[in-house]
Each structure stands twice: as structure tokens, then as C-alpha cells.
Design an enzyme around this catalytic site. Sequence first.
Site, short mmCIF file in Angstrom:
data_model
loop_
_atom_site.label_atom_id
_atom_site.label_comp_id
_atom_site.label_asym_id
_atom_site.label_seq_id
_atom_site.Cartn_x
_atom_site.Cartn_y
_atom_site.Cartn_z
N HIS A 55 66.89 37.43 -11.36
CA HIS A 55 66.13 36.11 -9.92
C HIS A 55 67.22 35.42 -10.03
O HIS A 55 67.89 35.35 -11.20
CB HIS A 55 65.14 36.63 -9.52
CG HIS A 55 64.80 35.45 -10.63
ND1 HIS A 55 64.32 36.57 -12.63
CD2 HIS A 55 63.54 34.54 -11.23
CE1 HIS A 55 63.77 35.51 -12.90
NE2 HIS A 55 62.96 34.19 -12.75
N HIS A 57 66.11 32.11 -10.82
CA HIS A 57 66.35 31.14 -11.00
C HIS A 57 67.31 30.47 -12.41
O HIS A 57 67.78 31.60 -12.72
CB HIS A 57 64.27 30.90 -11.89
CG HIS A 57 63.52 31.02 -10.55
ND1 HIS A 57 62.22 31.32 -10.95
CD2 HIS A 57 63.43 30.35 -9.67
CE1 HIS A 57 61.59 31.25 -10.25
NE2 HIS A 57 62.24 30.35 -8.98
N ASP A 59 67.11 29.33 -15.48
CA ASP A 59 66.73 29.94 -16.50
C ASP A 59 66.85 31.09 -16.61
O ASP A 59 66.82 31.90 -18.16
CB ASP A 59 65.40 29.30 -17.60
CG ASP A 59 64.59 29.72 -16.64
OD1 ASP A 59 64.53 30.92 -15.19
OD2 ASP A 59 63.50 30.31 -17.40
N HIS A 60 67.96 31.94 -15.63
CA HIS A 60 67.98 33.45 -15.67
C HIS A 60 69.39 33.03 -15.80
O HIS A 60 70.03 34.37 -15.56
CB HIS A 60 67.06 34.38 -14.43
CG HIS A 60 66.01 34.13 -15.20
ND1 HIS A 60 65.64 35.20 -15.92
CD2 HIS A 60 64.80 33.32 -15.58
CE1 HIS A 60 64.10 35.04 -16.47
NE2 HIS A 60 63.91 34.03 -15.94
N HIS A 114 57.78 36.80 -7.26
CA HIS A 114 57.99 35.71 -8.11
C HIS A 114 59.05 34.88 -6.87
O HIS A 114 59.16 33.21 -7.49
CB HIS A 114 57.92 35.81 -9.75
CG HIS A 114 58.71 34.73 -10.20
ND1 HIS A 114 57.85 33.81 -10.85
CD2 HIS A 114 59.88 34.82 -10.71
CE1 HIS A 114 58.81 33.35 -11.71
NE2 HIS A 114 59.65 32.69 -11.41
N ASP A 131 61.24 37.80 -14.67
CA ASP A 131 59.53 37.32 -14.21
C ASP A 131 58.34 38.32 -13.38
O ASP A 131 57.50 37.22 -12.49
CB ASP A 131 60.19 35.84 -13.59
CG ASP A 131 60.89 34.46 -15.11
OD1 ASP A 131 61.14 35.75 -15.88
OD2 ASP A 131 60.90 34.16 -14.75
N HIS A 170 60.55 36.63 -20.35
CA HIS A 170 60.12 35.17 -21.51
C HIS A 170 59.10 36.36 -22.41
O HIS A 170 58.64 37.13 -22.40
CB HIS A 170 59.05 33.97 -20.40
CG HIS A 170 59.86 33.48 -19.45
ND1 HIS A 170 60.71 32.10 -20.74
CD2 HIS A 170 60.88 33.51 -18.58
CE1 HIS A 170 60.74 31.69 -19.15
NE2 HIS A 170 60.99 32.43 -17.86
FE LIG Z 1 61.65 32.66 -13.19
#
Ligand SMILES: [Fe+2]
Length: 253
Positions: A55, A57, A59-60, A114, A131, A170
Site C-alpha cells: 500500500h 503509506h 513507511d512501506h 486500511h 498493514d 509491522h
Molecule cells: Fe499503513
Amino acid sequence: MLDVTLVPCLSDNYAYLLRDPATGECAVVDPSEAEPVLAALAAMQLRPTMVLNTHHHHDHVGGNEALAAAFPGLRVIAHASDQGRVPAQTGAVADGDRVALGGTSLRVLHVPGHTLGAVTYASDDAAFTGDTLFLGGCGRLFEGDAAMMYASLQRIAEALDPATRVFCGHEYTANNLRFIAALEPDNAAVRDALADAERLRADDRPTVPKSLRDELRLNPFLRCDDPAVEAAVGVSGDPVAVFAALRARRNNW
Ligand SMILES: [Fe+2]
């Protein structure tokens, strides 16, 4: 069996290096940041042919551009609806598509909730759930609603073999299990899993992966029709309503 190497990134993210056992072809799932991923690739003398993003975001996808610069021709794949939100994206996938990594076929499951463009990539024996599905939990509903996320989790549960290794985005497992243990204080399997997770974390070892079979047994977000979970949240009969109540409890925990 698909060869998977965990690369810890940022504070609690995992990127994954995938290597097809037949050809050695390598892909990177969710490079949160470039530096640890580049270091792991160099240490293993691997040159990736593609990035698979679950996805959009940051942090990905934070390492996408640096990886694309380091490896000319690198394919960067994410859901079609994430075009414009995923840096350096070159390829768009949709539900049911297959992505070939050498002799390994990865199936794309579109699992919104998400985010609206969330996908899970699954081989015969490993799934990269980002996530959407965490060990012992699920992602927050940033762009979708409870019905959408519940359907997506059910889709993962039904589409994959129970022996599939689940690699999530995570390292949240111990905290998720603490929540479940508080929710279901009489659940001995949850207590055992929590003790295992705490032992691993005390040694700075990952809790990832675990089998989908374990998740079906432990993760309350996959047990919204379980009378024990219904009783714990005080809602019964409608799994989506149980899911929504459970998600609200987890948000406020
Ligand atoms: Fe995320």
C-alpha cells in the site's frame, strides 16, 4: 519454498527480500527505507528485479526511489488505484492478477480497508499482508470501513492454505497478544502465544512469520463469529458489527 529474508526498518517495520528458489530472482516487499534494504541486498549479493508494495503509506514505500535509482530497470508494482501515490511505480495490479518471480507465482488479493488500494501478495507458502492482517491483529481503518476490512480479512483467510506463512508489515505481535489476553483472559492458547512472543522480543528476535492456521486460532479479527469474541465485546450475531466493536476496543486500548 519461497526464500524470505526479513529486513527490519524504521522503528517496527519489516521489508522482505524474496528469492525464487528455482532461479534466484529477487524481489523486495515494502522497502520502508532504502539503507537497510540496500545493505541486506549487498550482504546477500542480490540484485532485485522488482519491488512489491502492499500500500502507499510512506513507511512501506519510502525506499522505492533510491532502489529504483540503484537498480535501473527495477519494476515497482502496486495496486492500480495507488498510481500517483506510490513513488517510482511502474506497474499496476488488480485483484486476481499473478506476478511472476522466476518460477514462483504470486497471486494478488485486493484487500481494501486500511487503505483503498491495499493488496496482499501470496505464493503457495507465503503471504505478504502489509498493514491488513497483522499477527494477532489488523490494520486501522484509514480509508475503508469495517465491512470492507472484515471482507478483506475473510478473503485472506479463505484464499490461503492454512499452512501459509504470514509476513506482515509491522512487529506488533506482542502488543496485539496483550490486547487479546486482556479481552479473553481465559484463553490459554493466547497466553502461550504471548509468552512465546515476549520471549522472542526479549532476545530481539522477530515474531514473524506465523502460520495462517495460528492466526485463525488466535487472532480475534478472524474470529468475529466465535462466541468467546462475541461475549468479550458484547455484540453477537453480526460478524461485521463484532469486528467494528473489536476494532474500536483496540483503537482505545
Ligand atoms: Fe499503513
